[in-house]
Design an enzyme around this catalytic site. Sequence first.
Site, PDB file in Angstrom:
ATOM      1  N   GLU A  85      15.390   0.855 -33.904  1.00 27.54           N
ATOM      2  CA  GLU A  85      16.795   0.970 -33.494  1.00 27.54           C
ATOM      3  C   GLU A  85      17.670   0.194 -34.467  1.00 27.54           C
ATOM      4  O   GLU A  85      17.548  -1.023 -34.581  1.00 27.54           O
ATOM      5  CB  GLU A  85      16.926   0.422 -32.066  1.00 27.54           C
ATOM      6  N   ARG A 134      15.565  -3.605 -32.743  1.00 26.01           N
ATOM      7  CA  ARG A 134      14.442  -3.470 -31.805  1.00 26.01           C
ATOM      8  C   ARG A 134      13.481  -2.407 -32.299  1.00 26.01           C
ATOM      9  O   ARG A 134      13.893  -1.449 -32.971  1.00 26.01           O
ATOM     10  CB  ARG A 134      14.899  -2.971 -30.434  1.00 26.01           C
ATOM     11  N   ASP A 154      25.690  -0.504 -16.829  1.00 26.02           N
ATOM     12  CA  ASP A 154      24.279  -0.155 -16.727  1.00 26.02           C
ATOM     13  C   ASP A 154      24.160   1.109 -15.879  1.00 26.02           C
ATOM     14  O   ASP A 154      25.117   1.517 -15.211  1.00 26.02           O
ATOM     15  CB  ASP A 154      23.499  -1.302 -16.082  1.00 26.02           C
ATOM     16  N   ARG A 183      30.570   1.022 -30.946  1.00 24.64           N
ATOM     17  CA  ARG A 183      29.446   0.754 -31.860  1.00 24.64           C
ATOM     18  C   ARG A 183      28.478   1.905 -31.699  1.00 24.64           C
ATOM     19  O   ARG A 183      28.280   2.428 -30.600  1.00 24.64           O
ATOM     20  CB  ARG A 183      28.705  -0.515 -31.452  1.00 24.64           C
ATOM     21  N   TYR A 215      31.135  -1.292 -20.242  1.00 19.45           N
ATOM     22  CA  TYR A 215      29.753  -1.571 -20.639  1.00 19.45           C
ATOM     23  C   TYR A 215      28.875  -1.500 -19.373  1.00 19.45           C
ATOM     24  O   TYR A 215      28.421  -2.513 -18.869  1.00 19.45           O
ATOM     25  CB  TYR A 215      29.762  -2.990 -21.215  1.00 19.45           C
ATOM     26  N   ARG A 264      25.021 -12.038 -19.840  1.00 18.60           N
ATOM     27  CA  ARG A 264      24.073 -11.161 -19.151  1.00 18.60           C
ATOM     28  C   ARG A 264      22.649 -11.699 -19.198  1.00 18.60           C
ATOM     29  O   ARG A 264      21.820 -11.325 -18.393  1.00 18.60           O
ATOM     30  CB  ARG A 264      24.055  -9.786 -19.842  1.00 18.60           C
ATOM     31  N   ARG A 299      15.872 -19.385 -17.515  1.00 22.15           N
ATOM     32  CA  ARG A 299      15.065 -19.803 -16.363  1.00 22.15           C
ATOM     33  C   ARG A 299      14.159 -20.971 -16.710  1.00 22.15           C
ATOM     34  O   ARG A 299      13.516 -20.948 -17.757  1.00 22.15           O
ATOM     35  CB  ARG A 299      14.137 -18.673 -15.911  1.00 22.15           C
TER      36      ARG A 299
HETATM   37  P1  FAD Z   1      26.468   9.477 -20.577  1.00 21.37           P
HETATM   38  O1  FAD Z   1      25.031   9.351 -20.292  1.00 21.37           O
HETATM   39  O2  FAD Z   1      26.954   9.168 -21.945  1.00 21.37           O
HETATM   40  O3  FAD Z   1      26.895  10.957 -20.192  1.00 21.37           O
HETATM   41  C1  FAD Z   1      28.114  11.549 -20.603  1.00 21.37           C
HETATM   42  C2  FAD Z   1      27.848  13.016 -20.922  1.00 21.37           C
HETATM   43  O4  FAD Z   1      29.102  13.674 -21.176  1.00 21.37           O
HETATM   44  C3  FAD Z   1      26.998  13.198 -22.193  1.00 21.37           C
HETATM   45  O5  FAD Z   1      25.866  13.988 -21.902  1.00 21.37           O
HETATM   46  C4  FAD Z   1      27.928  13.909 -23.160  1.00 21.37           C
HETATM   47  O6  FAD Z   1      27.270  14.850 -23.989  1.00 21.37           O
HETATM   48  C5  FAD Z   1      28.901  14.602 -22.206  1.00 21.37           C
HETATM   49  N1  FAD Z   1      30.197  14.910 -22.811  1.00 21.37           N
HETATM   50  C6  FAD Z   1      31.012  14.050 -23.467  1.00 21.37           C
HETATM   51  N2  FAD Z   1      32.108  14.706 -23.919  1.00 21.37           N
HETATM   52  C7  FAD Z   1      31.974  16.004 -23.523  1.00 21.37           C
HETATM   53  C8  FAD Z   1      32.764  17.158 -23.711  1.00 21.37           C
HETATM   54  N3  FAD Z   1      33.913  17.142 -24.409  1.00 21.37           N
HETATM   55  N4  FAD Z   1      32.331  18.328 -23.175  1.00 21.37           N
HETATM   56  C9  FAD Z   1      31.145  18.390 -22.503  1.00 21.37           C
HETATM   57  N5  FAD Z   1      30.346  17.321 -22.318  1.00 21.37           N
HETATM   58  C10 FAD Z   1      30.764  16.133 -22.816  1.00 21.37           C
HETATM   59  N6  FAD Z   1      21.373   0.899 -18.687  1.00 21.37           N
HETATM   60  C11 FAD Z   1      20.432   0.372 -17.864  1.00 21.37           C
HETATM   61  O7  FAD Z   1      20.636   0.298 -16.647  1.00 21.37           O
HETATM   62  N7  FAD Z   1      19.223  -0.072 -18.369  1.00 21.37           N
HETATM   63  C12 FAD Z   1      18.926  -0.008 -19.689  1.00 21.37           C
HETATM   64  O8  FAD Z   1      17.834  -0.425 -20.105  1.00 21.37           O
HETATM   65  C13 FAD Z   1      19.899   0.530 -20.568  1.00 21.37           C
HETATM   66  N8  FAD Z   1      19.634   0.618 -21.882  1.00 21.37           N
HETATM   67  C14 FAD Z   1      20.584   1.136 -22.704  1.00 21.37           C
HETATM   68  C15 FAD Z   1      20.274   1.201 -24.064  1.00 21.37           C
HETATM   69  C16 FAD Z   1      21.202   1.719 -24.945  1.00 21.37           C
HETATM   70  C17 FAD Z   1      20.862   1.800 -26.400  1.00 21.37           C
HETATM   71  C18 FAD Z   1      22.477   2.154 -24.459  1.00 21.37           C
HETATM   72  C19 FAD Z   1      23.514   2.688 -25.412  1.00 21.37           C
HETATM   73  C20 FAD Z   1      22.780   2.107 -23.104  1.00 21.37           C
HETATM   74  C21 FAD Z   1      21.836   1.592 -22.210  1.00 21.37           C
HETATM   75  N9  FAD Z   1      22.083   1.546 -20.842  1.00 21.37           N
HETATM   76  C22 FAD Z   1      21.143   0.997 -20.007  1.00 21.37           C
HETATM   77  C23 FAD Z   1      23.349   2.096 -20.255  1.00 21.37           C
HETATM   78  C24 FAD Z   1      23.191   3.574 -19.782  1.00 21.37           C
HETATM   79  O9  FAD Z   1      22.844   4.381 -20.886  1.00 21.37           O
HETATM   80  C25 FAD Z   1      24.516   4.079 -19.178  1.00 21.37           C
HETATM   81  O10 FAD Z   1      24.958   3.227 -18.155  1.00 21.37           O
HETATM   82  C26 FAD Z   1      24.456   5.498 -18.586  1.00 21.37           C
HETATM   83  O11 FAD Z   1      23.633   6.360 -19.302  1.00 21.37           O
HETATM   84  C27 FAD Z   1      25.852   6.069 -18.548  1.00 21.37           C
HETATM   85  O12 FAD Z   1      25.895   7.329 -17.925  1.00 21.37           O
HETATM   86  P2  FAD Z   1      27.217   8.208 -18.042  1.00 21.37           P
HETATM   87  O13 FAD Z   1      27.015   9.427 -17.203  1.00 21.37           O
HETATM   88  O14 FAD Z   1      28.428   7.401 -17.774  1.00 21.37           O
HETATM   89  O15 FAD Z   1      27.344   8.582 -19.601  1.00 21.37           O
HETATM   90  N1  UDP Z   2      20.486 -10.727 -27.321  1.00 21.53           N
HETATM   91  C1  UDP Z   2      20.039 -11.651 -28.244  1.00 21.53           C
HETATM   92  N2  UDP Z   2      18.731 -11.633 -28.625  1.00 21.53           N
HETATM   93  C2  UDP Z   2      17.850 -10.742 -28.130  1.00 21.53           C
HETATM   94  C3  UDP Z   2      18.303  -9.812 -27.168  1.00 21.53           C
HETATM   95  C4  UDP Z   2      19.631  -9.818 -26.794  1.00 21.53           C
HETATM   96  O1  UDP Z   2      20.813 -12.458 -28.728  1.00 21.53           O
HETATM   97  O2  UDP Z   2      16.671 -10.785 -28.509  1.00 21.53           O
HETATM   98  C5  UDP Z   2      21.930 -10.761 -26.936  1.00 21.53           C
HETATM   99  C6  UDP Z   2      22.787  -9.919 -27.871  1.00 21.53           C
HETATM  100  O3  UDP Z   2      24.025 -10.608 -28.020  1.00 21.53           O
HETATM  101  C7  UDP Z   2      22.997  -8.640 -27.108  1.00 21.53           C
HETATM  102  C8  UDP Z   2      23.061  -9.145 -25.664  1.00 21.53           C
HETATM  103  O4  UDP Z   2      22.126 -10.233 -25.640  1.00 21.53           O
HETATM  104  O5  UDP Z   2      24.170  -7.972 -27.505  1.00 21.53           O
HETATM  105  C9  UDP Z   2      22.680  -8.123 -24.604  1.00 21.53           C
HETATM  106  O6  UDP Z   2      21.442  -7.543 -24.961  1.00 21.53           O
HETATM  107  P1  UDP Z   2      20.685  -6.523 -24.062  1.00 21.53           P
HETATM  108  O7  UDP Z   2      19.508  -6.055 -24.831  1.00 21.53           O
HETATM  109  O8  UDP Z   2      20.458  -7.142 -22.744  1.00 21.53           O
HETATM  110  O9  UDP Z   2      21.752  -5.389 -23.835  1.00 21.53           O
HETATM  111  P2  UDP Z   2      21.797  -3.875 -24.335  1.00 21.53           P
HETATM  112  O10 UDP Z   2      21.837  -3.935 -25.823  1.00 21.53           O
HETATM  113  O11 UDP Z   2      20.578  -3.205 -23.825  1.00 21.53           O
HETATM  114  O12 UDP Z   2      23.058  -3.376 -23.688  1.00 21.53           O
END
Ligand code: FAD
Ligand code: UDP
Length: 364
Positions: free
Chosen positions: A301, A281, A351, A250, A349, A173, A177
Amino acid sequence: MTNQYDYLIVGAGLFGATIAERAHRAGKSVLVIDKRNHIAGNVYTEEQVGINIHKYGAHIFHTDYEDVWKYVNKFAKFNNFINSPIVIFDGKVYNMPFNMNTFAQIWDDVVTPEDARKHIEAERQEISHAPKNLEEQAISLVGRTIYEKLIKGYTEKQWGRPCSELPTFIIKRLPVRFIYDNNYFDDKYQGIPIGGYTKMVQNMLSGIEVRLNTDFFERKDEYQAMAEHIIYTGPLDEYFDYKLGELEWRSLEFETEVLNEENHQGCAVVNYTGLDVDYTRVIEHKHFEFNTSPQTVITYEYPAAYQKGSEKYYTVNNEKNDALADAYRALATQEPNVIFGGRLAEYKYYDMDDVIKKAMDLTL
Ligand code: FAD
Ligand code: UDP
């Protein structure tokens, strides 16, 4: 009472909210339930000292999908934030993702792309076969020096196992560059919704009945009888009461502090790639929105093993879990009126834009 609603949507995250909005707009009756005490799922933001806090980790919206970008812009104005994180390793600052700035910081004699290519090409020779794991993938991408300073520690903290035991796709991912460009993403569109993600999701759910603090599994049969179609966005294995076994996840822990200073780290996202600290982070939320408040809020985090009761953040897509998820997906096809969608229910996984795209393209 049966079929009170056309759609019962389990989960008010981006997948659920997109389906709810589309169904409502098409004149269908919709009920959204969520077990949490708020909408927006993992993109939930909450205001603290005048700053929007990303409660479940930093979320930067980025997409190449024209239709998704157009769609989200109906519910929020986006600012022009460009994610340009920095890495701190051994007390030194590096730019991320890997680009000419990083290469010049790593090697004193690098000025031009040709200088950088020489170093990287020489180091890449270490791997002469198709990479079999993340460590080999990283070395074949950028060489051992960068792997050891900027990848190894972060990745091992993040996933809780050695890079030599992790799949290659995790690192694919990250862009590499040979230009001086610190933008983390290659996508055409990027930004943060002004006013926070919660407000955007609130707008998506406008006019739709939402019940919070409501767990589908507490009254599954009753909810299932309430609607013609069920959209389920919770964990895939949980829907089937884990009858084939538990999928692996995780988790993360967040520690948030309000500080009486205007600018703590000068950057929204700072990655710590060394094993000297347990966090991966530190987020300084105000920088996502160019906020000039006199105080600041930062969040550490910490990656964590998933334990019953903690939040499921990342899927662990190895062979074993993917096979188990496939077996559950086969069961899911036998549930005639249930659609499984989103990150938890598809065990992918994803976005944010992937989730919205999936929900936009679904035939309702
Ligand atoms: P969720 O947002 O998890 O929604 C599911 C909902 O279902 C939750 O509110 C939960 O409470 C509810 N639920 C579950 N079970 C039940 C139940 N039994 N009854 C009632 N409700 C229930 N994506 C990006 O594009 N850019 C980013 O920078 C980015 N950063 C991220 C950073 C982190 C740390 C993480 C973990 C993810 C990140 N993502 C990012 C991914 C992004 O969070 C997800 O793609 C997106 O939020 C998923 O939406 P969803 O609706 O599938 O799930
Ligand atoms: N990563 C890394 N160093 C960094 C940031 C990211 O090695 O400083 C690697 C790491 O393996 C991580 C992956 O890139 O699991 C994806 O990271 P990113 O932050 O893009 O994804 P997110 O954790 O937001 O899903």
